[in-house]
Structures are given as C-alpha cells and as structure tokens.
Design an enzyme around this catalytic site. Sequence first.
Site, PDB file in Angstrom:
ATOM      1  N   GLY A 117       0.792  -1.239   0.000  1.00  0.00           N
ATOM      2  CA  GLY A 117       0.000   0.000   0.000  1.00  0.00           C
ATOM      3  C   GLY A 117       0.815   1.274   0.000  1.00  0.00           C
ATOM      4  O   GLY A 117       0.302   2.330   0.381  1.00  0.00           O
ATOM      5  N   ASN A 207      -5.863   2.328 -13.393  1.00  0.00           N
ATOM      6  CA  ASN A 207      -4.911   1.390 -12.785  1.00  0.00           C
ATOM      7  C   ASN A 207      -3.496   1.877 -13.045  1.00  0.00           C
ATOM      8  O   ASN A 207      -3.243   2.589 -14.019  1.00  0.00           O
ATOM      9  CB  ASN A 207      -5.095   0.005 -13.429  1.00  0.00           C
ATOM     10  CG  ASN A 207      -4.102  -1.016 -12.910  1.00  0.00           C
ATOM     11  OD1 ASN A 207      -3.871  -1.125 -11.696  1.00  0.00           O
ATOM     12  ND2 ASN A 207      -3.492  -1.775 -13.811  1.00  0.00           N
ATOM     13  N   HIS A 209       0.294   0.267 -13.714  1.00  0.00           N
ATOM     14  CA  HIS A 209       0.992  -0.990 -13.995  1.00  0.00           C
ATOM     15  C   HIS A 209       2.495  -0.706 -14.000  1.00  0.00           C
ATOM     16  O   HIS A 209       2.936   0.284 -14.591  1.00  0.00           O
ATOM     17  CB  HIS A 209       0.550  -1.556 -15.351  1.00  0.00           C
ATOM     18  CG  HIS A 209       1.137  -2.895 -15.615  1.00  0.00           C
ATOM     19  ND1 HIS A 209       0.669  -4.045 -15.012  1.00  0.00           N
ATOM     20  CD2 HIS A 209       2.191  -3.267 -16.378  1.00  0.00           C
ATOM     21  CE1 HIS A 209       1.404  -5.065 -15.401  1.00  0.00           C
ATOM     22  NE2 HIS A 209       2.339  -4.630 -16.236  1.00  0.00           N
ATOM     23  N   ASP A 250      -4.953  -5.037 -18.067  1.00  0.00           N
ATOM     24  CA  ASP A 250      -3.946  -4.082 -18.567  1.00  0.00           C
ATOM     25  C   ASP A 250      -4.142  -3.642 -20.024  1.00  0.00           C
ATOM     26  O   ASP A 250      -3.178  -3.348 -20.727  1.00  0.00           O
ATOM     27  CB  ASP A 250      -2.527  -4.690 -18.425  1.00  0.00           C
ATOM     28  CG  ASP A 250      -2.235  -5.099 -16.995  1.00  0.00           C
ATOM     29  OD1 ASP A 250      -2.709  -4.401 -16.078  1.00  0.00           O
ATOM     30  OD2 ASP A 250      -1.551  -6.116 -16.792  1.00  0.00           O
TER      31      ASP A 250
HETATM   32  C1  GAR Z   1       2.992  -1.222  -7.616  1.00  0.00           C
HETATM   33  O1  GAR Z   1       4.291  -1.208  -8.124  1.00  0.00           O
HETATM   34  C2  GAR Z   1       1.996  -1.343  -8.750  1.00  0.00           C
HETATM   35  O2  GAR Z   1       2.425  -0.765  -9.933  1.00  0.00           O
HETATM   36  C3  GAR Z   1       1.881  -2.821  -8.890  1.00  0.00           C
HETATM   37  O3  GAR Z   1       1.899  -3.314  -7.572  1.00  0.00           O
HETATM   38  C4  GAR Z   1       2.745  -2.463  -6.800  1.00  0.00           C
HETATM   39  C5  GAR Z   1       2.037  -2.175  -5.487  1.00  0.00           C
HETATM   40  O4  GAR Z   1       2.901  -1.555  -4.587  1.00  0.00           O
HETATM   41  N1  GAR Z   1       0.686  -3.186  -9.584  1.00  0.00           N
HETATM   42  C6  GAR Z   1       0.600  -4.243 -10.410  1.00  0.00           C
HETATM   43  O5  GAR Z   1       1.529  -5.000 -10.584  1.00  0.00           O
HETATM   44  C7  GAR Z   1      -0.741  -4.389 -11.113  1.00  0.00           C
HETATM   45  N2  GAR Z   1      -0.624  -5.328 -12.196  1.00  0.00           N
HETATM   46  P1  GAR Z   1       2.328  -0.844  -3.275  1.00  0.00           P
HETATM   47  O6  GAR Z   1       1.390  -1.836  -2.603  1.00  0.00           O
HETATM   48  O7  GAR Z   1       3.531  -0.544  -2.443  1.00  0.00           O
HETATM   49  O8  GAR Z   1       1.610   0.383  -3.706  1.00  0.00           O
END
Ligand code: GAR
Length: 297
Positions: A117, A207, A209, A250
């Site tokens: 998060g 979103n 990515h 995506d």
């Molecule tokens: C982020 O890097 C986001 O881009 C990725 O998950 C991470 C969450 O980090 N999302 C994906 O891979 C979606 N396909 P966080 O929980 O520290 O924000």
Amino acid sequence: MFKRLQQKWGISGAQFWVIFVAFGLTGITTAFITRYITGWIGLTKETFWLWKVLLRITMLVFGYQVVLLSYGALLGQWAFFWKYEKLLLQKLGMMPSEKTESSFKTVNMAIFASGAGSNAANIIRYFKNRPDTKIGLIVCNKPEAGVLGIADKNGVPTLLIEKDRFAKGDAYLPELQKTGIDFVVLAGFLWKVPAALIAGYPNKIINIHPALLPKYGGKGMYGSKVHEAVIAAGEKESGITIHFVNEHYDEGATIFQASCSIDHADTPETLAAKIHDLEYAHFPKQIDELLAKHVGK
Ligand code: GAR
C-alpha cells in the site's frame, strides 16, 4: 496552485484574475465601510470591546458577502460569485444543498489495493487537506495486507472483499454507492475488474501498472513478476503505465507513461525501487489532472 484553482472552479485565466481583483476590492471596501460605521455609530477606544467585535463579525458575515456580490456583478462575474455565495450559505446551513453545484463538488475516491500500500499511502498524503478530493474508502481482498494498516492510520474506512461476490456477483457496487464513491483507483490491486464494476463506473476506474504496456502486462504480470520478466528479457528500459481499466487485464486506454533506464547491475529489486519512485512522482498528479478534466471538480 492558481492553475489548480482555475481547473477546480472551471474558469478561464482571465476570469481568474478578475475574480482575484473582486476579492481584493471587497476586502479593502469592507474595511473602509467598517471604519466608517464605527465612527458613525460613535464607537471609540473606550467602547466595550464586545460591541466592536460584534460589528466586525456582522460586517464579515453579511457586509463582506454583499460587497463581494456587488463587485462580482460590476465586473461581470455575477454567476460565479452567486454560486460561491450559495455554497457558503449551504455550508452555514442557511440554504438547502443542491446536487447541481458540480464545479465545487468533492470527488470521493476509492483506492483498491492488496499489497503493502505504499502507493495508497502516497495518494492519501497528496490529497490530504484538499477539500475537492477525498479518499473515502480502501478496498482490499487480503486481510493481512499492509494497506489496511495505512488506511487505519489515516482514518480511511476499509472494505474487505471476497472473490466470488466481486467477480461473479454485484462487485460490491451497493457498498461503493452507499459510500458515495465516484472514482476508483487501482494501486497494486491484482484481481481482474468485473464487468459489473466497469458498468457502474464507466471511464472512472484507472490502474497503475509497473511496466511500459503493452509489454509485460496481462494475467499473472504483477509486482516483482513484472520486474523479473523485464530483467530476464535484457530490456534497457522499463517504466510505469497509468491507464483506464476495461474488462481485459492491462488493456484499457493509456493515460500516461514514464520510463527509467535499466543498467547491467540492476536486479528485480533495484528495478522495483526505480519503478516505485516513478509511481510516487506521477500517480497522484495524474489522478489530480484527470479528475480536474473529466470528473468536473
Ligand atoms: C505497484 O508497483 C503497482 O504498480 C503494482 O503493484 C505495486 C504495489 O505496490 N501493480 C501491479 O503489478 C498491477 N498489475 P504498493 O502496494 O507498495 O503500492
């Protein structure tokens, strides 16, 4: 800051400066009138302080508003200032609220996240103290996810969701609507977004990515798996993609991309850190710009 106010109020640059001048003239005029009334009704240094305070409050609450409307009308900005006055009166409970005051509306955003998060925390921090944007809900599918602690620390309500109802049922639309959510941000949310949610929020779900789509996207491509694939393929650059969400992983229209270079010493972990830096620098700003353009704050 000026530009943000301009976008929020939905006015042109020239109009912004006319409004600015109207506020300035109103301040000067109100101060002048207050001084004149003070002399006229015979208030002096010796007068009991409460009478002077009462006069100032009366002038501020009523006199200022009347003068402001007058200057607004004189400068051709009656519509703007009347809208402003109505909002003030509604806030003071002196006028019933209208749902049509959309240019001053607060956008109520839900963040869907299932991981640590850190993006959610960054978005919450960015919009803190912003009267036009509220983070009204954190939606999560993992009871142990770090994002729930972040929500708790920031006093943001949470909704823990379960797969069957989300994917095959009503996608929790009743809860989102009851909370007054009008925009959805996925920040590290890994489930596919079902048609029911997209239908409930058309063009209002975005979103982030952690790669330059269309490369390295799709089912199973999330978090460290993306960075591992990018490094294994010997790519010289990666980046972030912010995009609208449609029913395919995506594949929604791209809103924004930013890239970073990869050198031979990079590992999935160092690349993840570079990507997170890009996310922190751009994601909240992009949300802000998008809301100003499309949701009509
Ligand atoms: C982020 O890097 C986001 O881009 C990725 O998950 C991470 C969450 O980090 N999302 C994906 O891979 C979606 N396909 P966080 O929980 O520290 O924000």
